[in-house]
Every structure is written in structure tokens, then in C-alpha cells.
Design a protein around this motif. Structure first.
Motif: not given
Length: 355
Positions: A300, A272-273, A304
Motif C-alpha cells: 500500500f 486503498a485508503i 493509505s
């Protein structure tokens, strides 16, 4: 014999008959071609507009069905919401950025910063708090600082911090995340840490031959009013265009991409990041507007989305091009990847602690 030879030459495009015609004669090939080209150019735009209108009228039935579809309505709702929320902050940021770029002399920064580079770096980073401006303005200002004798490490710290922690950006972040006020603090802390760390890193490891001396901007001979409005027009066109692209991308992610895909990416913290960090680089949204795009990505985590907000104002496609033009390719190829990696690392650490 002469008449028989010249007659086919006159209409021929490459036969050279036009060269023997008197200058200005209506029969000259060059004179005949010019009105046709000019008329064609003048008729292109109205003709294209007319064709589009006719096509829209003819296809109004299918268009109505497409616009009435739930997916289209959801897309338009997200797109309009992002643009309407972000536009006032973008315009205000562009105006203040132009005021600073035109009416605040770069020599002011050279006098205000400490002489020791190690202290000048955090001082220049903190200067971004009181000097609103988007990343489009921070690059030329940083170039002006270097030209005026400010240590490059301090100028680079200002370049990274000014678009990320100024009052306009922080206020926009607070408005975009009304239920998460800690997001403002996390963005401020992470962005300032990255800016100072990159400044100290350049002071420690940077080499003079990697940074090309910035050239003097071409508008320095113009009046301040002309430069001001030129800066406003430039930033509005560029930042506004990237805002529209970003809003379209956010709306598409929300309305078109299957929720299972987004949930799968958002479910893995590391992916996600990285995904939102890469998205920030590709979208190249102005820092005055990126918080509203990030706020719309509700699948998210806050951490993130913090990476999205920290990476975007420091390194994206347009910033890489501007840094290359201002400081040279050797600089950008080293500075941009290091900034990207450090911004991701710091965002993950700060997000874990504060979010």
C-alpha cells in the motif's frame, strides 16, 4: 413400606431424598455433588493440558510439515518481527501513561489551558505532544478534564491528539519507517489537524444533552501505588492483546492473502485508503505499536498507510466502547463517525501534500 419408599428416593437427583438426610451426612445429595463438581473443576485444566500435549506428540509429523512450509515460516517471521519491534514502545508508553494518569492531577490541565474555548482547543491538542499515553488512557483523562470544568471541546481535542502525536508514538513511527522520515511529520500534522477540527466542530455544533457527564472512577479511593499498577496491568493486558491480534492480521495479509488481491486494492488510491482505514478500526491496535503493522503493509502507498495511522488512535472498536461508557451512546454515535470521516479526508489531503 417406608423403607421401600425412601430407598429409590435417595439416589434420585430430583426426588427430594437428600432433603431428609442429616446435614453433613455423606449420603446427602448436596454433599455428594459438591466434591464431584469441585474435583471436576480442579481436574479440567491439567486434563486439558495433558490431552493437548498428547495430541501434539501424536501429530508431531504433520506439525513439522506445517511449520516447515514456506507460508508458515513467512507468517512467523512477520509476526515475530512486528511484535518484537513494537513491544518496547508499548511497554514504555503504558508506564508513562500510568504515571500521568495517577501522578499528574487533572486540575493542572484546567489551570494550564486558556479560558476561551477557541484557544483552549489547539492548546489541548498540542498538549498531546508532551504527554505520552495510548488511546486507552486518553479517554479516562478526557473524562477527568470534563469533570474538572475543562470545556468539552478542549477535552475532546486532547482525547484525539494525545495517543497520536506524543513522543513515544512519533519515535515508533520514525523507527518503523526509517526510509521515510516525512511519515513522522505527516502523521503529526494530520492527527493534530483532525483533533483541533473535531474540537472546534463540537464547540460549534455539539449539544450538552449529547454528552453524559463522566462518572467518577471507582479507584479514586485507593492509594496511588495501587492505582498505578492497576493501570499498568489493565493497559498491558488490553494493549498487548490487541498488538498480538494486529501482528497476526498483518502476518496473515503478507503470507496468506494472494498478492494479486492486495495489489488490486493497493492499486486504487481511494480503495486503498478506505481499506486501511477500516482495517485500523477493526484491528484496534495500540498507537505505540500500530506504525510497525503499517510499515509491514508494503503493498500500500504511504498515503493509505498514513490513513491507517491517523484513524486507528482516534476511532476503533475498543475506543468506541470506551467513549460510550464514558460519555454515553448519544455522544459516541455522533462523534465516532464524524471523526472517522474527517480523519480519512485529512489523511488523504496531508498525504498528497507531504508524501
Amino acid at each position: 413400606m417406608a423403607i421401600t419408599k425412601e430407598a429409590p428416593d435417595r439416589p434420585g437427583p430430583g426426588a427430594g431424598g437428600g432433603a431428609h438426610a442429616p446435614h453433613g451426612s455423606p449420603d446427602a445429595a448436596g454433599t455428594d455433588a459438591a466434591p464431584r463438581d469441585s474435583t471436576g473443576r480442579h481436574l479440567n485444566s491439567p486434563l486439558l493440558l495433558t490431552m493437548l500435549l498428547v495430541l501434539a506428540v501424536a501429530a508431531q509429523g504433520p506439525l513439522r510439515r506445517v511449520l516447515a512450509a514456506p507460508v508458515t515460516q513467512s507468517w512467523m517471521t512477520v509476526f515475530v518481527a512486528v511484535v518484537v519491534q513494537a513491544l518496547p514502545f508499548l511497554v514504555l508508553g503504558v508506564l508513562l501513561s500510568a504515571v500521568i494518569a495517577v501522578y499528574v492531577p487533572p486540575s493542572f490541565f484546567a489551570r494550564a489551558l486558556p479560558k476561551r474555548p477557541a484557544l483552549a482547543v489547539p492548546a489541548a491538542g498540542m498538549a498531546g505532544v508532551v504527554l505520552p499515553g495510548c488511546e486507552c488512557a486518553s479517554v479516562p483523562v478526557a473524562g477527568a478534564l470534563v469533570r474538572r470544568g475543562v470545556t468539552p471541546a478542549a477535552a475532546l481535542a486532547f482525547l484525539l491528539s494525545a495517543p497520536a502525536i506524543n513522543p513515544i508514538v512519533l519515535t515508533a513511527t520514525a523507527v518503523a519507517f526509517p526510509g521515510n522520515p516525512e511519515m513522522v511529520l505527516a502523521r503529526f500534522v494530520a492527527s493534530l489537524l483532525v483533533a483541533c477540527a473535531m474540537g472546534w466542530l463540537w464547540q460549534r455544533l455539539g449539544r450538552g444533552e449529547w454528552m453524559r457527564p463522566p462518572e467518577r472512577p471507582s479507584h479514586e479511593g485507593l492509594g496511588k501505588g495501587a492505582v498505578f499498577w492497576g493501570s499498568v496491568r489493565h493497559d498491558v493486558m488490553h494493549a498487548g492483546g490487541f498488538l498480538v491480534v494486529g501482528a497476526m492480521a498483518a502476518a496473515t495479509l503478507k503470507a496468506v492473502v494472494p498478492a494479486s488481491w492486495l495489489n488490486a486494492a493497493a492499486g486504487n488510491p481511494l480503495i486503498a485508503i478506505l481499506a486501511l482505514a477500516v482495517l485500523a478500526v477493526l484491528l484496534s491496535i495500540c498507537s505505540e505499536a500500530d506504525a510497525f503493522v503499517a510499515a509491514s503493509l508494503t503493498q500500500f502507498s504511504l498515503t493509505s498507510r498514513l490513513a491507517f495511522l491517523v484513524v486507528g488512535p482516534m476511532i476503533d472498536l475498543k475506543l468506541f466502547a470506551m467513549q460510550t461508557a464514558t460519555f454515553g451512546r448519544a455522544f459516541a454515535l455522533r462523534f465516532a463517525p464524524a471523526t472517522f470521516a474527517l480523519a480519512i479526508l485529512v489523511s488523504a489531503l496531508v498525504g498528497t501534500v507531504l508524501l
